[in-house]
Enzyme design. Structure first.
Site, PDB file in Angstrom:
ATOM      1  N   ASN A 224      10.886  61.260  18.074  1.00 46.92           N
ATOM      2  CA  ASN A 224      11.952  60.260  18.067  1.00 46.92           C
ATOM      3  C   ASN A 224      13.209  60.942  17.534  1.00 46.92           C
ATOM      4  OD1 ASN A 224      13.638  58.091  17.692  1.00 46.92           O
ATOM      5  ND2 ASN A 224      12.415  57.135  16.071  1.00 46.92           N
ATOM      6  N   TRP A 225      14.124  61.213  18.451  1.00 49.04           N
ATOM      7  CA  TRP A 225      15.316  61.980  18.053  1.00 49.04           C
ATOM      8  C   TRP A 225      16.367  61.117  17.371  1.00 49.04           C
ATOM      9  CZ3 TRP A 225      16.584  65.816  22.686  1.00 49.04           C
ATOM     10  CH2 TRP A 225      15.481  66.651  22.891  1.00 49.04           C
ATOM     11  N   LYS A 226      16.194  59.812  17.411  1.00 53.61           N
ATOM     12  CA  LYS A 226      17.137  58.876  16.781  1.00 53.61           C
ATOM     13  C   LYS A 226      18.568  59.164  17.255  1.00 53.61           C
ATOM     14  CE  LYS A 226      13.829  58.447  13.074  1.00 53.61           C
ATOM     15  NZ  LYS A 226      13.518  58.211  11.664  1.00 53.61           N
TER      16      LYS A 226
ATOM     17  N   GLU B 156      13.849  51.192  11.591  1.00 57.02           N
ATOM     18  CA  GLU B 156      15.318  51.213  11.491  1.00 57.02           C
ATOM     19  C   GLU B 156      15.930  50.092  12.328  1.00 57.02           C
ATOM     20  OE1 GLU B 156      15.604  55.359  12.496  1.00 57.02           O
ATOM     21  OE2 GLU B 156      14.634  55.815  10.588  1.00 57.02           O
TER      22      GLU B 156
ATOM     23  N   GLY C 145       9.945  62.149  13.532  1.00 56.81           N
ATOM     24  CA  GLY C 145      11.394  62.037  13.490  1.00 56.81           C
ATOM     25  C   GLY C 145      12.028  63.407  13.264  1.00 56.81           C
ATOM     26  N   GLY C 146      12.416  63.653  12.033  1.00 59.34           N
ATOM     27  CA  GLY C 146      13.158  64.869  11.680  1.00 59.34           C
ATOM     28  C   GLY C 146      12.576  66.155  12.249  1.00 59.34           C
TER      29      GLY C 146
HETATM   30  P1  PGA Z   1      10.501  61.084  10.054  1.00 61.74           P
HETATM   31  O1  PGA Z   1      10.699  59.820  11.012  1.00 61.74           O
HETATM   32  O2  PGA Z   1       9.434  61.945  10.700  1.00 61.74           O
HETATM   33  O3  PGA Z   1      11.831  61.760   9.996  1.00 61.74           O
HETATM   34  O4  PGA Z   1      10.040  60.560   8.735  1.00 61.74           O
HETATM   35  C1  PGA Z   1       9.614  59.199  11.637  1.00 61.74           C
HETATM   36  C2  PGA Z   1      10.092  58.036  12.468  1.00 61.74           C
HETATM   37  O5  PGA Z   1      11.060  57.378  12.068  1.00 61.74           O
HETATM   38  O6  PGA Z   1       9.534  57.752  13.531  1.00 61.74           O
END
Ligand code: PGA
Length: 249
Positions: free
Chosen positions: A9-11, A96, A233-234
Site C-alpha cells: 500500500n503505497w498510500k 487512515e 505500507g512503508g
Molecule cells: P505500515 O503500514 O507497514 O507502514 O505500518 C501498513 C498499512 O497501513 O497498510
C-alpha cells in the site's frame, strides 16, 4: 488452499516518475513465489502502473473506491472507473480512511456491496486502536467491525474477500504486533467467521497482517498458521525491502 498474498500500500507516496522507477525495479527483482504480489499506487498513477506491469505477474490494485455508481461525488473514484483501466481489486476500510475521512462501518458496508456487485475483489482492513487493546476490548472491536461491514453478505461473497487485520497502533509506528498476537487475533477472526457462516468459508479466506511489517520481522509473522500474508505500507516503497518480504512468505 488459501491464497498467500503480499500487497504493498503505497498510500500518498511516489509521483509518476518514481512510480515507474519503483515498478521497474520490483519487476526486475521479483522473486519466484507462490504468493500473489500486489501494489496499490495512488489513483493518478494506477493506469500508468497497469500499462507498466502488462507483462508482469504483479497486480495493480486501488487504495479505495466510492460506493456510488457515478454522479456528483467530487474527488471520488467509482468501481467502473477502476475496471475500465484494468484494476479489479480494491483496499476498503483502511484505518487512515476511517480516521481521517470519517469512513464508518456503515459506509464501508456500502463500499463492499458495490465492489462485490461489480466483481471487484475487496481487501477489507480493520483493527483495534491502542486503547482498545489496553482495555482488553480488541476482540470485541474487531468482531463488531467485521459484523457491521461484512456479515450480512452471502457466504459466496467471501470468495472475493481478503481480510487485512491491521492493529492501528502498529501502522507506521515501527511497533509490530508480536507473531503470537497476530496469530491469536487471526485465529479469533477465523473462529468468528466460522460462527457467522461455517468452517469451510472461514478456512478459505486469506487473512493478511498489516502494521510495520519489515524484512526483519516478516518471516516470523508469516510463519504463523492463520497468517496468509501481509499488507505492507512503508516497507513496500523500497524495492529491496518489499522483495525481501515477498521472499519470506
Ligand atoms: P505500515 O503500514 O507497514 O507502514 O505500518 C501498513 C498499512 O497501513 O497498510
Amino acid at each position: 488452499m488459501r491464497s498467500k498474498i503480499v500487497a504493498g500500500n503505497w498510500k500518498m507516496n511516489k509521483n509518476m516518475t518514481e512510480t515507474e522507477a519503483l515498478l521497474a525495479e520490483l519487476s526486475a527483482k521479483l522473486p519466484d513465489s507462490d504468493a500473489e504480489v500486489m501494489v496499490a499506487p495512488t489513483f493518478v498513477n494506477l493506469a500508468v502502473s497497469v500499462r507498466n506491469l502488462e507483462h508482469s505477474t504483479i497486480e495493480v490494485i486501488a487504495q479505495n473506491m466510492h460506493f456510488a455508481e457515478s454522479g456528483a461525488y467530487t474527488g471520488e473514484i467509482s468501481a467502473d472507473m477502476l475496471l475500465d483501466i484494468g484494476v479489479d481489486t480494491a483496499i476498503i476500510g483502511h484505518s487512515e480512511r476511517r480516521a481521517y475521512f470519517g469512513e464508518t462501518d456503515e459506509i464501508l458496508a456500502k463500499k463492499v456491496t458495490t465492489a462485490l456487485g461489480k466483481n471487484i475483489r475487496v481487501i477489507f482492513c480493520f483493527g483495534e486502536e491502542l486503547e482498545d487493546r489496553k482495555s482488553d476490548q480488541h476482540f470485541s472491536v474487531v468482531e463488531s467491525q467485521l459484523k457491521n461491514a461484512l456479515f450480512s453478505l452471502e457466504a459466496s461473497a467471501w470468495n472475493h474477500i481478503v481480510l487485512a487485520y491491521e492493529p492501528v497502533w502498529a501502522i507506521g509506528t515501527g511497533e509490530t504486533a508480536s507473531p503470537e498476537q497476530a496469530q491469536e487475533m487471526h485465529a479469533f477472526i477465523r473462529k468468528t467467521i466460522t460462527e457467522a457462516y461455517d468452517a469451510a468459508t472461514a478456512n478459505k479466506v486469506s487473512i493478511l497482517y498489516g502494521g510495520s511489517v519489515k524484512p526483519g520481522n516478516a518471516e516470523e509473522i508469516f510463519s504463523k498458521p492463520d497468517v496468509d500474508g501481509g499488507l505492507i505500507g512503508g516497507a513496500s516503497l523500497v524495492a529491496d525491502d518489499f522483495v525481501a518480504i515477498i521472499k519470506s512468505i
